[in-house]
Motif scaffolding. Sequence first.
Motif, PDB file in Angstrom:
ATOM      1  N   PHE A   1      39.149  31.698  40.420  1.00  0.00           N
ATOM      2  CA  PHE A   1      39.877  32.266  39.296  1.00  0.00           C
ATOM      3  C   PHE A   1      40.386  33.665  39.645  1.00  0.00           C
ATOM      4  CE2 PHE A   1      37.550  29.074  36.792  1.00  0.00           C
ATOM      5  CZ  PHE A   1      38.600  28.600  36.005  1.00  0.00           C
ATOM      6  N   LYS A   2      41.585  33.947  39.147  1.00  0.00           N
ATOM      7  CA  LYS A   2      42.173  35.264  39.376  1.00  0.00           C
ATOM      8  C   LYS A   2      42.024  36.134  38.128  1.00  0.00           C
ATOM      9  CE  LYS A   2      45.696  32.943  42.187  1.00  0.00           C
ATOM     10  NZ  LYS A   2      47.127  32.596  42.296  1.00  0.00           N
ATOM     11  N   GLN A   3      42.229  37.427  38.309  1.00  0.00           N
ATOM     12  CA  GLN A   3      42.235  38.414  37.230  1.00  0.00           C
ATOM     13  C   GLN A   3      40.917  38.422  36.455  1.00  0.00           C
ATOM     14  OE1 GLN A   3      45.733  38.105  34.739  1.00  0.00           O
ATOM     15  NE2 GLN A   3      47.099  37.748  36.481  1.00  0.00           N
ATOM     16  N   LEU A   4      39.813  38.438  37.175  1.00  0.00           N
ATOM     17  CA  LEU A   4      38.508  38.499  36.543  1.00  0.00           C
ATOM     18  C   LEU A   4      37.931  39.906  36.639  1.00  0.00           C
ATOM     19  CD1 LEU A   4      36.812  35.206  37.840  1.00  0.00           C
ATOM     20  CD2 LEU A   4      38.109  35.549  35.737  1.00  0.00           C
ATOM     21  N   THR A   5      37.090  40.240  35.686  1.00  0.00           N
ATOM     22  CA  THR A   5      36.384  41.523  35.725  1.00  0.00           C
ATOM     23  C   THR A   5      35.201  41.409  36.688  1.00  0.00           C
ATOM     24  OG1 THR A   5      34.940  40.892  33.902  1.00  0.00           O
ATOM     25  CG2 THR A   5      37.022  41.985  33.336  1.00  0.00           C
ATOM     26  N   ASP A   6      34.590  42.525  37.008  1.00  0.00           N
ATOM     27  CA  ASP A   6      33.467  42.524  37.950  1.00  0.00           C
ATOM     28  C   ASP A   6      32.286  41.716  37.403  1.00  0.00           C
ATOM     29  OD1 ASP A   6      34.890  44.056  39.721  1.00  0.00           O
ATOM     30  OD2 ASP A   6      34.017  45.965  39.082  1.00  0.00           O
ATOM     31  N   TRP A   7      32.018  41.861  36.098  1.00  0.00           N
ATOM     32  CA  TRP A   7      30.869  41.135  35.547  1.00  0.00           C
ATOM     33  C   TRP A   7      31.112  39.625  35.554  1.00  0.00           C
ATOM     34  CZ3 TRP A   7      31.049  37.890  31.388  1.00  0.00           C
ATOM     35  CH2 TRP A   7      32.130  38.004  30.505  1.00  0.00           C
TER      36      TRP A   7
ATOM     37  N   ILE B   1      30.019  34.244  38.098  1.00  0.00           N
ATOM     38  CA  ILE B   1      30.438  33.081  38.890  1.00  0.00           C
ATOM     39  C   ILE B   1      29.600  32.973  40.153  1.00  0.00           C
ATOM     40  CG2 ILE B   1      32.318  32.200  40.330  1.00  0.00           C
ATOM     41  CD1 ILE B   1      34.256  33.077  38.152  1.00  0.00           C
ATOM     42  N   LYS B   2      29.306  34.122  40.758  1.00  0.00           N
ATOM     43  CA  LYS B   2      28.467  34.123  41.965  1.00  0.00           C
ATOM     44  C   LYS B   2      27.087  33.548  41.647  1.00  0.00           C
ATOM     45  CE  LYS B   2      26.662  37.225  45.536  1.00  0.00           C
ATOM     46  NZ  LYS B   2      26.574  38.635  45.990  1.00  0.00           N
ATOM     47  N   ARG B   3      26.550  33.935  40.490  1.00  0.00           N
ATOM     48  CA  ARG B   3      25.245  33.411  40.082  1.00  0.00           C
ATOM     49  C   ARG B   3      25.314  31.901  39.853  1.00  0.00           C
ATOM     50  NH1 ARG B   3      23.210  36.528  35.210  1.00  0.00           N
ATOM     51  NH2 ARG B   3      24.708  35.233  34.080  1.00  0.00           N
TER      52      ARG B   3
END
Length: 866
Positions: free
Chosen positions: A119-125, A130-132
Amino acid sequence: MNFKYYDYQVDLFKEIISQQAEVYLFKNYQDLKEAVRVYQPAPLTKQSLFLTVKEFKKRLFSSEQIVVKEEKLVLILFSVLTSEQKKDLQLDNYQDIHQFTQRFFAYFNLLNNYQIQEFKQLTDWQKERIKRLENIKLNYQKKLNKLGYVDQLTLRENGLLNFDFLADYQKINFFNVLEFTPYFKDIIQQLSYNFQVELHLQLLKGDFNEQNLSLTKISLPKLAQQNLEIRKNNSKLKSLTALLNELNLSQKETEIIDPASEIEAAPILGQKLNFAKTKSYRESDFYVFLESLYQLYQKGKSGSQILLELPELYALAGQKLFKKWLDLDAESLLELKKLIGEDYYYLDQDIIENKLPAFKKLLNFLKQLRQIKTSKSFIKSLSDFAGELLSNEAQELIEKFNDSLLALKSIEEMKIVDNWQDYYSDLGAGLFSLLLNQLKYKTLKRVQTEKSIDFLESDRAAQKKRKKLLLNNCIQSSFALKQDGLFFLSEKQLQANGLELKHKQSILKKYYFLRHVLNSQKAVIFTVENETENISPAVILEELLLNSNLEIKDSKLKSITEKEILNNLFTFDSTPLLKVNNSSNFQHNLVVRKEDFGSSFNFSYYKYKSLKDCYHRFYLEHLLNLAPNLEISPSLSLMTLGILTHQIFGDLMIYAKKTKIMPSQIKESERQQIIKKAIKKNELKIDKDYLNYYNQIIFKSLDSSFIRFAHLLEKYLPEDFSNILVEWPEWNRELEKYFEVGGIDFYLSGRIDLLLLNKGEYFIIDFKTGSGDQKQLDFYSLMLRQNYNKKLAPASRKAIYNIFEQSFEHSYHKIEKEAKLGAELEELSLELFNSGEYERLYKSRCQRCPYQAICRLEVKENEKSN
């Protein structure tokens, strides 16, 4: 891949279903069922294959390995979560995992279906989240692989398609299927290399994007005015009634469709109309009973004992299976109502054994549930329980319950769970919850009657040609869409990544509704407009109006009251389900009889107030002793709070009297112990969630108020402590008759909170937690002088002590005022007997009367707002 387009007036089933052996794929089961009905193959020839798209996908992604689904997926997912992940996801126990599981698979299915790499244009959180999710998925699939199982997500990601079940066919037909994801589009492309694939679409060619396989717009043909009507009412009930009246005119050739995802009218029209052919197991009486038992157990857990929460128990007592299981009689149900009337919120073992022995079986079952230590003992316990209860139930319901028990057993056999304690601290409750979740996924065949008319949601109804179609509840809220954004991605972010999910769902819902209208020889649409209730006609109706030059017609029922409609709602059937008593006798007042009062009658202050207010209510409440509708509050009612405060103040005054000390001299420790003891005594009447409030806030308020009261009281206390009378009268003697009417002796009775007897005066004190009535003090004084005049001083003092305001409200009414009250009571009694009936007179407060449903006094239109 071929595309074939059809006019909206065409009967798709006659045009598409060939007698040749081909594969047909449908968007829902109703389409499939209708196709099977139309299909007439020659004898001894190869048969066509009919599947829903959902079933087709499952067959495409089949495997020789065990495919894990439903609750087993949830258990495996929970088992791979680390303590840190559970903390981050706020999962305190296994019961919290289900919502996360749904969102977890929704996210990865979305990636798979729309072939999104990232996904593009995501915030850091969001990136961190997503990583989790990716880490959890990795561990989840490792666990699946270790166990030797797969799931549908893994099968789709691996992309290994199974075409074996299609080997005998050459052509695959999509029956007006309009919903395709990029991933499914690629599958169809692969199918087209080996099979002839044809999409049959009932719309204009320019409305469908053949490259993307998506519906882009809906072009409406010109509608003939005689083929469509739109009728408007000002309430849903009137609209439904208008629809039923229309149905009665041409029932044989008519079908009904509702655009909402759930049909509101289903519960009351189930005997007249056929809804979906299957129903969720959750709709069965047995599931409702099981869920109620589970809730009763969960809400009643309190330390080492089990309490039965009355709101849940009272609801259970109305269930047929519960009554059958406990063999409940009328006496037990009346005792249960009595305890509710006494403001109990919980029942403990002592109350059940002494007052409700019929409920001991229930308590023992819940105790047994708490003692469950293994899944084996739980399965045996529930199997025995169901065997006793389901002897006369449908075989399908019994089999699916037993299947769910076997599914629980298989969880350990498949080594999905090693130790249940990792999932549940209370194993009995946990496995019960797991069983309920297993049953949620199951369906049951709905009993159908040949005479009944089909009534389905527009998304689920068969796409067949109809002679006459009635469309119910066509209001804007029926077209509302469920939230499509993922739990951490907004709709705007989805759009930025090329996912127009909301628009796609909206145009499809709009299409299937319009298709039903356009494909019918005659369509009548029923809608509602009511600004007060925020109900408006569906916006889509405007398009139909513009396209057909029609106008919305107001229904003839618009001017009829809902009461009139309810009285006659079920008369559309040849055998009415309800009969309304329209006889003139029903409107007459009840006749006064001497037997209503017996040989004598005691008037308390509250009975006097009731008599003065309404003769009819007086009869129902004090002569017939008819209890109004029961309400069970999680906190103490005002009545019981009043009883509690009276008890505490009374106990404190009795303690002072026995120890012969001034009330203000009671030690703090003794005072607080008496208050705590009284609250403890009432614990079964207070929801556990409120108990802390009573132990802290109410405790402090009562303690502080009594200190204030004790100081105010000092100058009025008699020298002889025996003249401090609590909850009086306590003398055992016969009352003096106050007056006689109609051959009946009437007496005055009551109980005074605190009575102080001095040489020169007697002092009546009434404790109140809310507003008081000085007239009640006059009544008490009148009662004292009538029955105990020789023991009283000539002068009186009267006051209300407001416990929470901590103040006295003195009354200065003289004996003349008291005598006037007595004369009024005698006059009211005489008027009642002279009239000869318990007259019902409308007052504005009648609308709030607990006996309104029994009285059924007609309310005039101009009085409704009073």
